[in-house]
Design a protein around this motif. Structure first.
Motif, PDB file in Angstrom:
ATOM      1  N   PHE A 153     -30.217  -5.595  -8.229  1.00 41.97           N
ATOM      2  CA  PHE A 153     -29.643  -6.397  -9.304  1.00 41.97           C
ATOM      3  C   PHE A 153     -28.228  -6.849  -8.984  1.00 41.97           C
ATOM      4  O   PHE A 153     -27.748  -7.831  -9.575  1.00 41.97           O
ATOM      5  CB  PHE A 153     -29.759  -5.668 -10.642  1.00 41.97           C
ATOM      6  N   ASN A 154     -27.573  -6.202  -8.031  1.00 41.07           N
ATOM      7  CA  ASN A 154     -26.325  -6.756  -7.519  1.00 41.07           C
ATOM      8  C   ASN A 154     -26.591  -8.069  -6.777  1.00 41.07           C
ATOM      9  O   ASN A 154     -25.764  -8.996  -6.830  1.00 41.07           O
ATOM     10  CB  ASN A 154     -25.648  -5.762  -6.580  1.00 41.07           C
ATOM     11  N   GLN A 155     -27.733  -8.165  -6.112  1.00 43.95           N
ATOM     12  CA  GLN A 155     -28.098  -9.434  -5.472  1.00 43.95           C
ATOM     13  C   GLN A 155     -28.309 -10.525  -6.512  1.00 43.95           C
ATOM     14  O   GLN A 155     -27.976 -11.696  -6.281  1.00 43.95           O
ATOM     15  CB  GLN A 155     -29.362  -9.252  -4.633  1.00 43.95           C
ATOM     16  N   ILE A 156     -28.885 -10.156  -7.659  1.00 43.60           N
ATOM     17  CA  ILE A 156     -29.056 -11.133  -8.738  1.00 43.60           C
ATOM     18  C   ILE A 156     -27.692 -11.581  -9.252  1.00 43.60           C
ATOM     19  O   ILE A 156     -27.453 -12.775  -9.491  1.00 43.60           O
ATOM     20  CB  ILE A 156     -29.907 -10.533  -9.868  1.00 43.60           C
ATOM     21  N   LEU A 157     -26.777 -10.635  -9.409  1.00 45.67           N
ATOM     22  CA  LEU A 157     -25.413 -10.975  -9.824  1.00 45.67           C
ATOM     23  C   LEU A 157     -24.794 -11.965  -8.824  1.00 45.67           C
ATOM     24  O   LEU A 157     -24.193 -12.982  -9.222  1.00 45.67           O
ATOM     25  CB  LEU A 157     -24.593  -9.694  -9.923  1.00 45.67           C
ATOM     26  N   ASP A 158     -24.953 -11.689  -7.542  1.00 45.99           N
ATOM     27  CA  ASP A 158     -24.389 -12.569  -6.515  1.00 45.99           C
ATOM     28  C   ASP A 158     -25.030 -13.955  -6.551  1.00 45.99           C
ATOM     29  O   ASP A 158     -24.339 -14.971  -6.374  1.00 45.99           O
ATOM     30  CB  ASP A 158     -24.571 -11.947  -5.130  1.00 45.99           C
ATOM     31  N   GLU A 159     -26.330 -14.014  -6.756  1.00 39.10           N
ATOM     32  CA  GLU A 159     -27.021 -15.307  -6.826  1.00 39.10           C
ATOM     33  C   GLU A 159     -26.548 -16.099  -8.042  1.00 39.10           C
ATOM     34  O   GLU A 159     -26.356 -17.323  -7.958  1.00 39.10           O
ATOM     35  CB  GLU A 159     -28.534 -15.094  -6.869  1.00 39.10           C
ATOM     36  N   TYR A 160     -26.394 -15.407  -9.156  1.00 39.10           N
ATOM     37  CA  TYR A 160     -25.875 -16.074 -10.357  1.00 39.10           C
ATOM     38  C   TYR A 160     -24.478 -16.620 -10.093  1.00 39.10           C
ATOM     39  O   TYR A 160     -24.150 -17.762 -10.481  1.00 39.10           O
ATOM     40  CB  TYR A 160     -25.823 -15.075 -11.512  1.00 39.10           C
ATOM     41  N   ASP A 161     -23.662 -15.804  -9.432  1.00 37.43           N
ATOM     42  CA  ASP A 161     -22.299 -16.218  -9.119  1.00 37.43           C
ATOM     43  C   ASP A 161     -22.303 -17.459  -8.236  1.00 37.43           C
ATOM     44  O   ASP A 161     -21.507 -18.384  -8.426  1.00 37.43           O
ATOM     45  CB  ASP A 161     -21.574 -15.057  -8.435  1.00 37.43           C
ATOM     46  N   LYS A 162     -23.204 -17.486  -7.274  1.00 44.43           N
ATOM     47  CA  LYS A 162     -23.296 -18.630  -6.360  1.00 44.43           C
ATOM     48  C   LYS A 162     -23.663 -19.914  -7.093  1.00 44.43           C
ATOM     49  O   LYS A 162     -23.119 -20.993  -6.801  1.00 44.43           O
ATOM     50  CB  LYS A 162     -24.341 -18.333  -5.275  1.00 44.43           C
ATOM     51  N   ARG A 163     -24.545 -19.797  -8.076  1.00 44.37           N
ATOM     52  CA  ARG A 163     -25.026 -21.007  -8.768  1.00 44.37           C
ATOM     53  C   ARG A 163     -24.106 -21.455  -9.897  1.00 44.37           C
ATOM     54  O   ARG A 163     -23.971 -22.658 -10.147  1.00 44.37           O
ATOM     55  CB  ARG A 163     -26.435 -20.776  -9.320  1.00 44.37           C
ATOM     56  N   HIS A 164     -23.503 -20.504 -10.593  1.00 43.85           N
ATOM     57  CA  HIS A 164     -22.762 -20.862 -11.806  1.00 43.85           C
ATOM     58  C   HIS A 164     -21.383 -20.243 -11.900  1.00 43.85           C
ATOM     59  O   HIS A 164     -20.587 -20.653 -12.758  1.00 43.85           O
ATOM     60  CB  HIS A 164     -23.557 -20.431 -13.049  1.00 43.85           C
ATOM     61  N   GLY A 165     -21.093 -19.233 -11.092  1.00 43.77           N
ATOM     62  CA  GLY A 165     -19.897 -18.435 -11.294  1.00 43.77           C
ATOM     63  C   GLY A 165     -20.159 -17.398 -12.375  1.00 43.77           C
ATOM     64  O   GLY A 165     -20.951 -17.621 -13.290  1.00 43.77           O
ATOM     65  N   ILE A 166     -19.537 -16.243 -12.260  1.00 43.06           N
ATOM     66  CA  ILE A 166     -19.732 -15.195 -13.252  1.00 43.06           C
ATOM     67  C   ILE A 166     -18.479 -14.327 -13.316  1.00 43.06           C
ATOM     68  O   ILE A 166     -17.861 -14.028 -12.288  1.00 43.06           O
ATOM     69  CB  ILE A 166     -20.979 -14.342 -12.934  1.00 43.06           C
ATOM     70  N   ASN A 167     -18.092 -13.991 -14.519  1.00 44.21           N
ATOM     71  CA  ASN A 167     -16.962 -13.094 -14.769  1.00 44.21           C
ATOM     72  C   ASN A 167     -17.543 -11.753 -15.192  1.00 44.21           C
ATOM     73  O   ASN A 167     -18.172 -11.649 -16.240  1.00 44.21           O
ATOM     74  CB  ASN A 167     -16.075 -13.678 -15.877  1.00 44.21           C
ATOM     75  N   THR A 168     -17.352 -10.736 -14.376  1.00 43.38           N
ATOM     76  CA  THR A 168     -17.984  -9.447 -14.666  1.00 43.38           C
ATOM     77  C   THR A 168     -17.433  -8.793 -15.931  1.00 43.38           C
ATOM     78  O   THR A 168     -18.036  -7.849 -16.441  1.00 43.38           O
ATOM     79  CB  THR A 168     -17.852  -8.479 -13.473  1.00 43.38           C
ATOM     80  N   ASP A 169     -16.319  -9.291 -16.449  1.00 43.56           N
ATOM     81  CA  ASP A 169     -15.843  -8.784 -17.741  1.00 43.56           C
ATOM     82  C   ASP A 169     -16.874  -9.046 -18.835  1.00 43.56           C
ATOM     83  O   ASP A 169     -17.000  -8.259 -19.784  1.00 43.56           O
ATOM     84  CB  ASP A 169     -14.511  -9.426 -18.124  1.00 43.56           C
ATOM     85  N   HIS A 170     -17.611 -10.143 -18.713  1.00 41.75           N
ATOM     86  CA  HIS A 170     -18.649 -10.445 -19.709  1.00 41.75           C
ATOM     87  C   HIS A 170     -19.790  -9.437 -19.629  1.00 41.75           C
ATOM     88  O   HIS A 170     -20.418  -9.116 -20.641  1.00 41.75           O
ATOM     89  CB  HIS A 170     -19.167 -11.876 -19.522  1.00 41.75           C
ATOM     90  N   LEU A 171     -20.063  -8.940 -18.433  1.00 40.03           N
ATOM     91  CA  LEU A 171     -21.090  -7.907 -18.286  1.00 40.03           C
ATOM     92  C   LEU A 171     -20.649  -6.625 -18.979  1.00 40.03           C
ATOM     93  O   LEU A 171     -21.456  -5.939 -19.619  1.00 40.03           O
ATOM     94  CB  LEU A 171     -21.381  -7.651 -16.812  1.00 40.03           C
ATOM     95  N   LYS A 172     -19.374  -6.306 -18.847  1.00 43.25           N
ATOM     96  CA  LYS A 172     -18.859  -5.102 -19.519  1.00 43.25           C
ATOM     97  C   LYS A 172     -18.906  -5.259 -21.034  1.00 43.25           C
ATOM     98  O   LYS A 172     -19.119  -4.280 -21.766  1.00 43.25           O
ATOM     99  CB  LYS A 172     -17.448  -4.811 -19.034  1.00 43.25           C
ATOM    100  N   MET A 173     -18.727  -6.480 -21.526  1.00 44.35           N
ATOM    101  CA  MET A 173     -18.819  -6.729 -22.972  1.00 44.35           C
ATOM    102  C   MET A 173     -20.245  -6.489 -23.465  1.00 44.35           C
ATOM    103  O   MET A 173     -20.462  -5.926 -24.548  1.00 44.35           O
ATOM    104  CB  MET A 173     -18.365  -8.149 -23.287  1.00 44.35           C
ATOM    105  N   ILE A 174     -21.230  -6.902 -22.672  1.00 45.00           N
ATOM    106  CA  ILE A 174     -22.630  -6.620 -23.013  1.00 45.00           C
ATOM    107  C   ILE A 174     -22.852  -5.116 -23.110  1.00 45.00           C
ATOM    108  O   ILE A 174     -23.449  -4.620 -24.072  1.00 45.00           O
ATOM    109  CB  ILE A 174     -23.573  -7.238 -21.971  1.00 45.00           C
TER     110      ILE A 174
END
Length: 410
Positions: A153-174
């Motif tokens: 699932f870290n690979q999924i995070l990386d793929e998401y980041d590649k396509r759209h960018g991702i701020n991991t602070d939002h993951l911590k909010m979830i």
């Protein structure tokens, strides 16, 4: 008579229990879950026509297979009743539900018992992670890691980041939302856990990295537990309503469902969606399938979701893949407070897999049970105000098998 399928109720165990420490085995878990469901609904064993079991890796954790035989072992009245065990990794419970649903729709049976369970806290964490890795493509992926699923699932995070960018602070909010919701759930594994603010940060001592950018706060739980529901035909549901002083329309029914699968290898999934805004288009397809079968045209006709937050990034994915936001804009629903319990579209009011827990074979069934509780106003402190229709999203593997059920009244 119609082919509507109703939910008569059910039961889940306390997900904080460690059954091995209680010197209880997987049969004890099965029997207690089943008896709890009979007690909760007032049904008796001789009223059940067919049994379905959801379980992923009981064979590895306990050495026990053929779990359908536990029905008659627990209740001799169920001897001779047809039973089946279903395996689809973390979606095993949903596959058991779907099979029982089809049994009712086809008119073969009137009442089906669907029970999911997983017994996992009897081994050390490294061994448990190895067993759960059976849902990767063994020998092909997740080879150079200690913990297969955080790695995947870290690979999924990386793929998401590649396509759209991702701020991991939002993951911590979830994660914080789901842990906060779990504190309101009397069956949640984490309900008595205490967290410092640093747990929801990049502090390596308070919130260590597990694999890549996946941190401890991002991870669902290793959980013991079971969940059970009874599905019924309209004839059986009407009889149940009459005997219990209810109206038929008071009993929730499965209004829609979706079921899609993909290649087992995660990199193959990425390649198949290369250049597309959605990383997993089949997730969006199955949610739309469920909505269409429920005669709904948009997601917001629902009052919320129970989703598969095995990791916080999974829930992040479901937010935009479900259509709640545009692709790549899941962060908006998080920042705007939409997915919180008091938001306009709560996600994982129960606490989800992060806050409530994740006994793998039980999870899909537990989700449907929580939807039943919500639409009948029985969710207690985590009740969604005015809830009439909720949906689940349950996945197995790296979205290899996915399922959704829409549960509603009226």
């Amino acid at each position: 008579m119609t082919n509507a399928v109703y939910i008569l109720g059910g039961y889940q165990t306390d997900f904080a229990r460690n059954w091995a420490r209680e010197n209880l085995g997987i049969y004890d878990m099965f029997a207690q879950t089943l008896d709890g469901a009979f007690h909760a609904t007032g049904l008796s064993p001789d009223q059940v026509d067919v049994g379905h079991v959801g379980n992923f890796v009981g064979d590895l954790f306990t050495g026990q297979g053929l779990l359908g035989g536990f029905f008659a072992q627990a209740h001799p009245e169920m001897n001779g009743m047809p039973t089946t065990r279903h395996e689809a990794a973390c979606a095993s419970g949903s596959m058991a539900l779907l099979a029982a649903y089809k049994d009712i729709v086809c008119g073969d049976y009137d009442i089906a018992c669907v029970l999911g369970l997983e017994y996992m806290r009897n081994v050390d964490g490294k061994t448990g992670a190895e067993y759960l890795g059976a849902a990767t493509w063994k020998g092909k992926e997740a080879q150079a890691c200690d913990y297969p699923w955080p790695y995947m699932f870290n690979q999924i995070l990386d793929e998401y980041d590649k396509r759209h960018g991702i701020n991991t602070d939002h993951l911590k909010m979830i994660s914080k939302i789901n842990y906060d919701n779990g504190r309101k759930n009397p069956n949640a594994q984490s309900r008595r856990w205490d967290f410092t603010p640093e747990f929801y940060s990049d502090d390596d001592s308070a919130n260590p990295a597990i694999e890549g950018r996946i941190r401890k706060s991002d991870c669902g739980q290793i959980t013991d537990g079971g969940a059970c529901v009874f599905l019924a035909s309209e004839t059986a549901a009407r009889d149940y309503a009459n005997k219990n002083g209810l109206k038929l329309q008071d009993i929730p029914r499965i209004k829609g469902w979706g079921h899609r699968s993909a290649a087992i290898e995660l990199q193959t999934k990425f390649a198949l969606s290369e250049g597309q805004p959605l990383v997993f288009p089949h997730v969006n397809q199955l949610i739309n399938d469920a909505l269409q079968r429920a005669d709904m045209t948009q997601l917001t006709e629902l009052d919320g979701l129970e989703v598969h937050d095995c990791f916080s990034v999974t829930e992040y994915m479901v937010i935009d893949h479900s259509g709640l936001t545009a692709p790549g804009e899941s962060w908006k629903a998080i920042e705007e407070g939409r997915i919180a319990l008091d938001g306009d579209f709560p996600i994982n009011a129960s606490g989800g897999l992060i806050g409530l827990g994740h006994p793998v074979g039980a999870t899909g069934i537990r989700m449907v049970l929580d939807c039943y509780k919500q639409v009948t106003g029985q969710a207690g402190d985590y009740q969604i105000r005015g809830a009439e229709n909720l949906a689940t999203f349950n996945l197995g593997g790296s979205t290899t098998t996915c399922a959704s059920f829409i549960v509603g009244v009226n």
